[in-house]
Design an enzyme around this catalytic site. Sequence first.
Site, mmCIF file in Angstrom:
data_model
loop_
_atom_site.group_PDB
_atom_site.id
_atom_site.type_symbol
_atom_site.label_atom_id
_atom_site.label_comp_id
_atom_site.label_asym_id
_atom_site.label_seq_id
_atom_site.Cartn_x
_atom_site.Cartn_y
_atom_site.Cartn_z
ATOM 1 N N TYR A 17 0.877 -1.053 -0.148
ATOM 2 C CA TYR A 17 0.205 -0.006 0.015
ATOM 3 C C TYR A 17 0.981 1.181 0.036
ATOM 4 O O TYR A 17 0.658 2.114 -0.527
ATOM 5 C CB TYR A 17 -0.819 0.054 1.302
ATOM 6 C CG TYR A 17 -1.968 -1.106 1.190
ATOM 7 C CD1 TYR A 17 -3.176 -0.997 0.459
ATOM 8 C CD2 TYR A 17 -1.795 -2.326 1.796
ATOM 9 C CE1 TYR A 17 -4.083 -1.921 0.265
ATOM 10 C CE2 TYR A 17 -2.844 -3.205 1.949
ATOM 11 C CZ TYR A 17 -3.819 -3.130 1.013
ATOM 12 O OH TYR A 17 -4.935 -4.158 0.986
ATOM 13 N N ASN A 49 -12.352 -1.126 -5.023
ATOM 14 C CA ASN A 49 -12.231 -1.222 -6.503
ATOM 15 C C ASN A 49 -13.602 -1.925 -7.099
ATOM 16 O O ASN A 49 -14.018 -2.914 -6.844
ATOM 17 C CB ASN A 49 -11.170 -2.199 -6.534
ATOM 18 C CG ASN A 49 -10.912 -2.668 -8.030
ATOM 19 O OD1 ASN A 49 -11.318 -2.022 -8.967
ATOM 20 N ND2 ASN A 49 -10.005 -3.635 -8.187
ATOM 21 N N CYS A 75 -6.364 -5.361 -7.634
ATOM 22 C CA CYS A 75 -6.070 -4.984 -6.343
ATOM 23 C C CYS A 75 -5.583 -5.981 -5.312
ATOM 24 O O CYS A 75 -5.070 -5.778 -4.331
ATOM 25 C CB CYS A 75 -7.591 -4.150 -5.753
ATOM 26 S SG CYS A 75 -8.761 -5.319 -5.540
ATOM 27 N N HIS A 76 -5.951 -7.280 -5.929
ATOM 28 C CA HIS A 76 -5.429 -8.250 -5.049
ATOM 29 C C HIS A 76 -3.778 -8.307 -4.845
ATOM 30 O O HIS A 76 -3.283 -9.196 -4.206
ATOM 31 C CB HIS A 76 -6.017 -9.426 -5.715
ATOM 32 C CG HIS A 76 -5.577 -10.050 -6.798
ATOM 33 N ND1 HIS A 76 -6.307 -9.535 -8.071
ATOM 34 C CD2 HIS A 76 -4.475 -10.604 -7.328
ATOM 35 C CE1 HIS A 76 -5.924 -9.933 -9.160
ATOM 36 N NE2 HIS A 76 -4.614 -10.487 -8.926
ATOM 37 N N GLU A 116 -1.464 -16.883 -9.188
ATOM 38 C CA GLU A 116 -0.345 -16.052 -10.000
ATOM 39 C C GLU A 116 1.012 -16.627 -9.659
ATOM 40 O O GLU A 116 1.877 -16.281 -10.332
ATOM 41 C CB GLU A 116 -0.820 -14.658 -9.843
ATOM 42 C CG GLU A 116 -2.253 -14.253 -10.181
ATOM 43 C CD GLU A 116 -2.096 -12.689 -10.273
ATOM 44 O OE1 GLU A 116 -1.132 -12.145 -9.980
ATOM 45 O OE2 GLU A 116 -3.349 -12.399 -10.488
#
Lengths: 167, 211
Positions: B150, B173, B181-182, B208
């Site tokens: 952040y 979001n 945003c993850h 991912e």
Amino acid sequence: MVMDTKQPFEKLVELHGATVLRVCRAVVGPGEADDVWQETFLSALRAYPELPADANHEAWLVTIAHRRSLDSVRAAGRRAMPVGEMPDGRSPLGNPGPDGDGVWDQVARLPDKQRRVIAYRYLADLPFADIAGILGGTPAAARRSAADGLKKLRTLMAETPPQGGTP
Amino acid sequence: MTSTDRTSRTGPVDLAFAPHLTAIEPGALHRLRSALAETATREGVLDIAYRIVDSPVGQLLLAATDRGLVRVAYEREDHDAVLQQLAERLSPRILEAPARLGSAAAQLDEYFAGRRRGFDVPLDLSLSAGFRRTVIQHLEGIPFGVTESYTEVARAVGNPKAVRAVGTACATNPLPVVVPCHRVLRSDGSLGGYIGGLEAKSALLALEAAP
């Protein structure tokens, strides 16, 4: 600022789609009902942003269906035969339903106004005041039409019991 | 008969009298509704199309305007509530119209199957304004498999003290998964929050991180 809590239009289709289809079938017959249903919801979607948030959706939709069904009747009249004013008699659009279904024949034999009053009152569940607003005339006259229509329908049904069998 | 059936409220011309007046054969309404969505799209009177898709992180609602994908919503956000918000904030002319979201749905499928690393669909960011929009636009650029904190995001958007506001922007979001945003975590590496729940955030990060 007025509180605007208008529902997504999809909700209206979900809640009232079946009722409007029943009304269309009763009023223009199953053959034209799908087209009138489509035109009704398309017109409604177009006008929806301007509809007051507290409006009665079902009455509004039935009113639109009524207008679209008149267009459909006129168009069918033009296609079928060159008569001017539609007499308050048997509708040329009382298309029979599925094979062996006597009920459609009977409903179709009602005078147009009685048939519409019955559809709007008993299928759409509208009060007679709203029906008078849609069809013109007074609520009392609409009530009388409904009573006359039911009486006639009962007589017709008694003469020819539907072959499909009633529960 | 469907659950929205109202035969119980019909009167004398009801089932006993004219069963064929009230019975609607299965599939009839579904066909009519699909045709309506198609016509409405063609005539330009449908402002928001939506569809619900299945995914490994639960059902997702996808909504699009004619400018692009405007909302992705997790089940826990309550899809009915999300549609209601769209009606109030953008337009009530909303219909379920799966065809208009075919491309977004297919790309999400590929992403969850591990066959896609980025999304190539037009986005409509009209639900985000001001600083939140700036953050969203930055998030779009964080690549697959990469994470930022952040604090790093706040620095990147030129407002290093706005760490909390970055957190809020991520939490609100409107396009989770597609706008990643993850991929934003706390500086200590812990997850932080997520609009889809921490389980979903972990699942996406694990997906991912897979070779």
